[in-house]
Design a protein around this motif. Structure first.
Motif, mmCIF file in Angstrom:
data_model
loop_
_atom_site.group_PDB
_atom_site.id
_atom_site.type_symbol
_atom_site.label_atom_id
_atom_site.label_comp_id
_atom_site.label_asym_id
_atom_site.label_seq_id
_atom_site.Cartn_x
_atom_site.Cartn_y
_atom_site.Cartn_z
ATOM 1 N N LEU A 1 42.479 34.226 41.454
ATOM 2 C CA LEU A 1 42.236 35.308 39.899
ATOM 3 C C LEU A 1 41.641 36.615 40.496
ATOM 4 O O LEU A 1 40.464 36.539 40.989
ATOM 5 N N THR A 2 42.015 37.651 39.836
ATOM 6 C CA THR A 2 41.357 38.807 39.472
ATOM 7 C C THR A 2 41.298 39.179 38.306
ATOM 8 O O THR A 2 42.511 39.443 37.477
ATOM 9 N N THR A 3 39.795 39.489 37.229
ATOM 10 C CA THR A 3 40.117 39.672 36.173
ATOM 11 C C THR A 3 39.630 41.237 35.883
ATOM 12 O O THR A 3 38.513 41.396 36.675
ATOM 13 N N SER A 4 40.069 41.650 34.786
ATOM 14 C CA SER A 4 39.571 42.966 34.351
ATOM 15 C C SER A 4 39.252 42.943 32.915
ATOM 16 O O SER A 4 40.242 42.570 32.186
ATOM 17 N N VAL A 5 38.297 43.117 32.460
ATOM 18 C CA VAL A 5 37.951 43.096 30.753
ATOM 19 C C VAL A 5 38.287 44.713 30.349
ATOM 20 O O VAL A 5 38.026 45.721 31.268
ATOM 21 N N ILE A 6 39.060 44.572 29.359
ATOM 22 C CA ILE A 6 39.642 45.909 28.865
ATOM 23 C C ILE A 6 38.284 46.560 28.164
ATOM 24 O O ILE A 6 37.902 46.102 27.084
ATOM 25 N N LEU B 1 42.907 28.399 34.370
ATOM 26 C CA LEU B 1 43.918 29.264 35.344
ATOM 27 C C LEU B 1 43.565 29.289 36.917
ATOM 28 O O LEU B 1 44.472 29.401 37.851
ATOM 29 N N MET B 2 42.275 28.718 37.214
ATOM 30 C CA MET B 2 41.874 28.865 38.568
ATOM 31 C C MET B 2 42.831 27.802 39.479
ATOM 32 O O MET B 2 42.955 28.371 40.812
#
Length: 146
Positions: free
Chosen positions: A126-131, A120-121
């Protein structure tokens, strides 16, 4: 829509496998009347589909995350074409604000998460957040009759 349609939709949201016979008993309507209402709700696009809600962790998709894509480097058409084919992405939303897209993804492990992020980069920042937990993983829609 009337109050009976609303009650029908509430029952189906709780259990979409409920039979027409069971629905007719609960709504105190004939089976043909319930069938006609179901058909009309589907025809009008109010009921989009009937599906099963799957436990992601029970099928080996132990890591769920949200990915925001901002500062888009590609066109929305290119991004959407890519994410449509990406199996790890289970939801995609084009949004307003600083992010162009918010994606929900489910992957089996950290290695697959890293590979997805790497793919996706090229599309933007990108900003990712693990649930960590989902106190409200799914909420039924409350429908008001006018």
């Amino acid at each position: 829509m009337d109050i009976i349609d609303v009650k029908l939709l509430e029952l189906l949201q709780r259990n979409s496998r409920m039979t027409v016979s069971e629905l007719s008993k609960r709504l105190a309507l004939s089976r043909p009347s319930v069938s006609e209402r179901l058909h009309r709700l589907q025809h009008n696009g109010i009921i989009e589909e009937f599906s099963a809600r799957i436990s992601l962790s029970k099928v080996g998709l132990d890591i769920q995350l949200f990915i925001q894509i901002g500062d888009l480097k590609k066109s929305p058409a290119e991004i959407e074409k890519f994410i449509e084919k990406e199996e790890g992405i289970i939801e995609a939303h084009r949004v307003t604000g600083t992010s162009g897209y918010i994606l929900k993804a489910a992957v089996p492990d950290m290695a697959k998460m890293r590979m997805l992020i790497d793919r996706l980069m090229p599309f933007g920042t990108l900003t990712t957040s693990v649930i960590l937990a989902s106190p409200i993983p799914h909420r039924h829609v409350k429908i008001e009759v006018e």
